[in-house]
Design a protein around this motif. Structure first.
Motif, PDB file in Angstrom:
ATOM      1  N   GLN B 177       0.827  -1.213   0.000  1.00 19.03           N
ATOM      2  CA  GLN B 177       0.000   0.000   0.000  1.00 19.03           C
ATOM      3  C   GLN B 177       0.857   1.257   0.000  1.00 19.03           C
ATOM      4  OE1 GLN B 177      -1.836   0.955   3.634  1.00 19.03           O
ATOM      5  NE2 GLN B 177      -2.798   2.760   2.714  1.00 19.03           N
ATOM      6  N   LYS B 178       1.902   1.227   0.853  1.00 23.50           N
ATOM      7  CA  LYS B 178       2.806   2.382   0.922  1.00 23.50           C
ATOM      8  C   LYS B 178       3.550   2.555  -0.406  1.00 23.50           C
ATOM      9  CE  LYS B 178       1.982   3.676   5.000  1.00 23.50           C
ATOM     10  NZ  LYS B 178       1.340   4.959   5.200  1.00 23.50           N
ATOM     11  N   LEU B 179       3.920   1.413  -0.968  1.00 22.29           N
ATOM     12  CA  LEU B 179       4.664   1.435  -2.218  1.00 22.29           C
ATOM     13  C   LEU B 179       3.819   2.083  -3.316  1.00 22.29           C
ATOM     14  CD1 LEU B 179       7.479   0.516  -2.820  1.00 22.29           C
ATOM     15  CD2 LEU B 179       6.559  -1.638  -3.691  1.00 22.29           C
ATOM     16  N   GLN B 180       2.548   1.705  -3.317  1.00 23.10           N
ATOM     17  CA  GLN B 180       1.644   2.247  -4.325  1.00 23.10           C
ATOM     18  C   GLN B 180       1.513   3.759  -4.181  1.00 23.10           C
ATOM     19  OE1 GLN B 180      -2.520   1.324  -4.037  1.00 23.10           O
ATOM     20  NE2 GLN B 180      -2.655   0.988  -6.247  1.00 23.10           N
ATOM     21  N   GLN B 181       1.445   4.199  -2.936  1.00 21.53           N
ATOM     22  CA  GLN B 181       1.336   5.625  -2.657  1.00 21.53           C
ATOM     23  C   GLN B 181       2.557   6.362  -3.204  1.00 21.53           C
ATOM     24  OE1 GLN B 181       0.733   6.270   1.497  1.00 21.53           O
ATOM     25  NE2 GLN B 181      -0.106   8.312   1.186  1.00 21.53           N
ATOM     26  N   TYR B 182       3.718   5.740  -2.988  1.00 20.96           N
ATOM     27  CA  TYR B 182       4.967   6.350  -3.461  1.00 20.96           C
ATOM     28  C   TYR B 182       4.996   6.387  -4.986  1.00 20.96           C
ATOM     29  CZ  TYR B 182       9.876   6.924  -4.596  1.00 20.96           C
ATOM     30  OH  TYR B 182      11.042   7.366  -5.134  1.00 20.96           O
ATOM     31  N   ILE B 183       4.585   5.276  -5.610  1.00 14.18           N
ATOM     32  CA  ILE B 183       4.595   5.211  -7.070  1.00 14.18           C
ATOM     33  C   ILE B 183       3.639   6.250  -7.662  1.00 14.18           C
ATOM     34  CG2 ILE B 183       3.941   3.760  -9.043  1.00 14.18           C
ATOM     35  CD1 ILE B 183       5.118   1.394  -7.429  1.00 14.18           C
ATOM     36  N   PHE B 184       2.515   6.454  -6.992  1.00 11.71           N
ATOM     37  CA  PHE B 184       1.565   7.452  -7.473  1.00 11.71           C
ATOM     38  C   PHE B 184       2.178   8.850  -7.463  1.00 11.71           C
ATOM     39  CE2 PHE B 184      -2.787   6.484  -8.608  1.00 11.71           C
ATOM     40  CZ  PHE B 184      -2.757   5.112  -8.528  1.00 11.71           C
ATOM     41  N   TRP B 185       2.969   9.129  -6.436  1.00  9.49           N
ATOM     42  CA  TRP B 185       3.655  10.432  -6.413  1.00  9.49           C
ATOM     43  C   TRP B 185       4.593  10.541  -7.619  1.00  9.49           C
ATOM     44  CZ3 TRP B 185       8.906  11.597  -6.020  1.00  9.49           C
ATOM     45  CH2 TRP B 185       9.195  12.958  -5.890  1.00  9.49           C
ATOM     46  N   GLY B 186       5.244   9.418  -7.913  1.00  9.91           N
ATOM     47  CA  GLY B 186       6.200   9.384  -9.010  1.00  9.91           C
ATOM     48  C   GLY B 186       5.573   9.576 -10.385  1.00  9.91           C
TER      49      GLY B 186
END
Lengths: 264, 338
Positions: B177-186
Motif C-alpha cells: 500500500q505504501k509502495l503504491q502511494q509512493y509510485i503514485f507520487w512518481g
C-alpha cells in the motif's frame, strides 16, 4: 630610431613559470625577460613539451607565475581583474568553440561581451567594430553561415576575427596553424602579419612553423632547455640559437636558407 | 536589428498557440462544461467551481511546470555543454524522490500510528523540497572544490545513484500500500494544487526565472567554452553558481509540487533549437518558456482523456508525446544542434 619610442605592451620581469602542487614546485622555465612592443608580430617556438603553452597560460593569467611578474600595458597581471584584462588581451585557443550552432557574425560579436550591457545587446558601435573585424579577416561572405559549415581554415579566421572584435591591443594565439594545410598555414600567419601592421596590435603566437615564423615575424621567442631568448629572427640565426632547438640526430638548421633540413 | 524581425513571426505563432492551448486546456476535462459557462467563469460573471478551483489552477501549474523545466534544461545543457543534460542531472529529482520515499515508506516501516496523518499534501512538498535541497547542497559544496564543470555533472549523477539506491532499499521493506502511494507520487500530477499552493509555487518559480534571465549573457559567453568565456572577463564560478541555483529553484519547486516530470526539460530546448535554428539564449530562453508551456498544456489535456472519467499519469504522456516529436525533428534535420 622610432622603434625605441614604441609603446611597450607586454613585459615580463624575471618570470619563472611552472606548476606548484602543495609545497612542491615544478619549474618549467625561469628568468624570462621579454618585451613586446606595439604593432609587433612575435612568434614563440620551441620543441614539444618545452613549456610554450605554460608560458602562454601564464601570460594570459590562466595560471599563476611561480616568481616574477607579467606586466600588460603598465599594469601587473596580479593586480588586474579578468574583466579589465579582457579589454587589453584577447586570445585564440587551440580548442574549438563549445557550440558551433552560431553564425559567424554571432560568434565574432561575442568578442564584444566585455563592453555590452547585462543582456549582451550590441550597440551600433559594437556592430561596426564586428563588421570591421569581418572585413579585416576577409570573412564577410561567410557572415551568415553557421560555424559547423566552415572548414578548419575558415573557422580559424573566424576565431581571429572574434579576437579582433574584442578590441584589445594585444592578441595571443596558441598554435593557430595546427590542423591547417601548408597554404592555410602561410595564409593565417600572413594575415596576422598584415593585422599587426594595419591595426598596430601586438600579436604573439606559438607555432611549430619555424620556417614561416622566421620569414614573417618581427621578433621571435625561442624556448630551449637552457634558456628563453627573444630577438629578431636575423639576430637569432646569427647567434645560432636554432641549432640548439632540437636534438641533432634528425634535422639541422641551415643558416643560409634560414630553414630546417632533414639530415640525409 | 534584422534578428528581431527574423524571429518575430515564430514568436507571434508561439504566443497565439499558447493562448489557444490555455483555453483549450480549460475547456476540456472529465466533465463537459459549455464554452459559454467557461467564458462566464473566467470573466467573473459566474463561479463554476470546477473551472475556478480545479481547471484554472491546473492550467497555470502546467504553464509553470513546462516552462520551468524547459528553461532549467536549457541552462544545464549550456552549462555542461552536453545535449543530454536535463534539469535533473544534478540529482534534484532523486533528492526529491528520497525525501518523499523517506516520508511515505520510512514512516510505514517505523509503523508509526501518526504516519497516516503525516502524509498530507504539504508534508510531501516539504519532504521533496528538503530532499532535493540537501542533495543539491552536497553537489554545490563539492562543486566549489572541483574546477572542472564536467566533474560536477558526474558528481550530480553519482548523488542521484546513491539516493535511488536508498529508495530501492526502502521500497524493499515497504508494504504494498505504501509502495503504491509512493509510485503514485512518481507519476507526477499537475492537479490538486490550491490557489495558496500555486501562489508559493509561483513566487519561488519567479525567483528562479529572474536568475535565469540574468544569466543570458553568461550563457551566450559559455557557448565558446569556459576558457574563452574566462578570457572575455566572465566570472566563471559566480556564473556557474547562479545558473545552478536558478535550475534548482525551478526544477526543485516543480518536483516538489508536481512530482518528477520526465522528459520536458531535456526535450523542449532541442525542439526550440530545431525550430529557431539558433543558440542565442536571448531568443532561446523566451522561446523555451513558450514552447514548454504549450507542450505541457497539450500533454495535460491528453492526460485528462476528455469526457472520460480516467486520468492518465502525466509522466507517461510527456514521454509518449515528446519522444517521437524529438526523434522526428532530428531525423528530419539530420543534425543534433547545440
Amino acid at each position: 630610431m622610432t622603434k625605441t619610442a614604441q609603446h611597450t605592451v607586454l613585459k615580463t620581469e624575471n618570470l619563472t613559470i611552472g606548476y606548484a602542487l602543495k609545497k612542491q614546485q615544478t619549474v618549467i622555465a625561469s628568468n624570462i625577460n621579454i618585451t613586446l612592443k606595439q604593432g609587433e608580430l612575435i612568434g614563440l617556438v620551441g620543441a614539444n613539451g618545452i613549456g610554450k603553452s605554460t608560458l602562454l597560460r601564464t601570460l594570459t593569467k590562466v595560471q599563476q607565475p611561480l616568481n616574477g611578474a607579467v606586466v600588460i600595458n603598465g599594469v601587473s597581471l596580479a593586480e588586474t581583474s579578468y574583466l579589465e584584462l579582457s579589454k587589453s588581451l584577447s586570445v585564440v585557443l587551440t580548442e574549438q568553440p563549445a557550440s558551433k550552432n552560431l553564425t559567424v557574425f554571432e560568434l565574432v560579436a561575442l568578442g564584444r561581451q566585455p563592453y555590452t550591457n547585462w543582456v549582451g545587446n550590441l550597440s551600433n558601435n559594437d556592430i561596426s567594430i564586428v563588421e570591421k573585424a569581418l572585413l579585416q579577416t576577409n570573412i564577410q561572405p561567410l557572415k551568415n553561415k553557421k560555424c559547423y559549415e566552415l572548414s578548419d581554415g575558415q573557422l580559424q579566421k573566424v576565431m581571429i576575427a572574434r579576437a579582433l572584435a574584442q578590441d584589445t591591443n594585444l592578441i595571443i594565439l596558441d598554435e593557430p596553424t595546427t590542423h591547417l594545410d601548408m597554404y592555410h598555414k602561410a595564409y593565417i600567419l600572413k594575415l596576422l602579419k598584415k593585422l599587426s601592421k594595419e591595426t598596430g596590435k601586438t600579436i604573439l603566437f606559438s607555432s611549430h612553423e619555424i620556417n614561416l615564423a622566421i620569414q614573417l615575424c618581427d621578433k621571435m621567442i625561442v624556448m630551449s632547455h637552457s634558456q628563453v631568448i627573444s630577438n629578431t629572427p636575423c639576430n637569432l640565426i646569427s647567434k645560432g640559437v636554432f641549432n640548439e632547438l632540437f636534438p641533432e640526430d634528425m634535422i639541422a638548421f641551415d643558416e643560409k636558407t634560414g630553414s630546417f633540413r632533414v639530415k640525409q | 536589428m534584422s534578428d528581431q524581425k527574423k524571429y518575430k513571426l515564430p514568436f507571434i505563432v508561439l504566443v497565439a498557440t499558447l493562448i489557444v492551448c490555455f483555453f483549450g486546456n480549460i475547456s476540456l476535462g472529465s466533465v463537459s462544461i459549455p464554452v459559454s459557462e467557461i467564458a462566464k467563469s473566467l470573466t467573473g460573471f459566474s463561479d463554476n467551481y470546477i473551472v475556478l478551483h480545479y481547471r484554472l489552477p491546473k492550467a497555470f501549474t502546467a504553464i509553470l511546470v513546462g516552462s520551468g523545466l524547459g528553461i532549467s534544461g536549457l541552462l544545464m545543457q549550456t552549462l555542461f555543454r552536453n545535449p543530454l543534460a536535463g534539469p535533473f542531472v544534478l540529482g534534484i529529482s532523486s533528492g526529491a524522490s528520497l525525501g518523499v520515499a523517506i516520508l511515505i515508506l520510512g514512516a510505514g516501516i517505523s509503523g508509526s500510528a501518526l504516519a497516516a496523518l503525516l502524509i498530507s499534501k504539504w508534508s510531501l512538498v516539504l519532504a521533496a523540497s528538503i530532499g532535493s535541497f540537501l542533495v543539491l547542497l552536497a553537489v554545490l559544496v563539492v562543486s566549489t572544490k572541483v574546477r572542472d564543470t564536467m566533474a560536477i555533472l558526474i558528481i550530480g549523477l553519482m548523488f542521484g545513484s546513491i539516493t535511488s539506491a536508498v529508495v530501492s532499499v526502502l521500497s524493499y521493506f515497504s508494504s504494498a500500500q505504501k509502495l503504491q502511494q509512493y509510485i503514485f507520487w512518481g507519476f507526477g500530477s499537475l492537479g490538486n494544487l490550491s490557489w495558496n499552493e500555486l501562489f508559493i509555487f509561483t513566487l519561488i518559480y519567479a525567483f528562479g526565472l529572474v536568475l535565469s534571465i540574468a544569466s543570458i549573457k553568461a550563457l551566450n559567453t559559455l557557448l565558446l567554452g569556459e576558457n574563452y568565456a574566462k578570457s572575455l572577463g566572465l566570472n566563471i564560478s559566480q556564473s556557474r553558481f547562479i545558473i545552478i541555483i536558478a535550475t534548482s529553484l525551478l526544477a526543485g519547486t516543480i518536483t516538489a509540487f508536481a512530482g518528477p516530470i520526465a522528459f520536458i526539460g531535456l526535450a523542449i530546448p532541442h525542439m526550440v533549437r530545431q525550430l529557431f535554428i539558433t543558440s542565442n539564449h536571448k531568443i532561446l530562453l523566451p522561446a523555451v518558456f513558450l514552447m514548454g508551456a504549450i507542450v505541457m498544456l497539450i500533454c495535460d489535456s491528453i492526460a485528462q482523456l476528455p469526457t472520460s472519467d480516467y486520468t492518465l499519469p502525466i509522466n507517461a504522456i510527456t514521454s509518449l508525446i515528446g519522444a517521437p516529436v524529438v526523434i522526428w525533428l532530428l531525423v528530419r534535420k539530420r543534425k543534433m544542434l547545440f
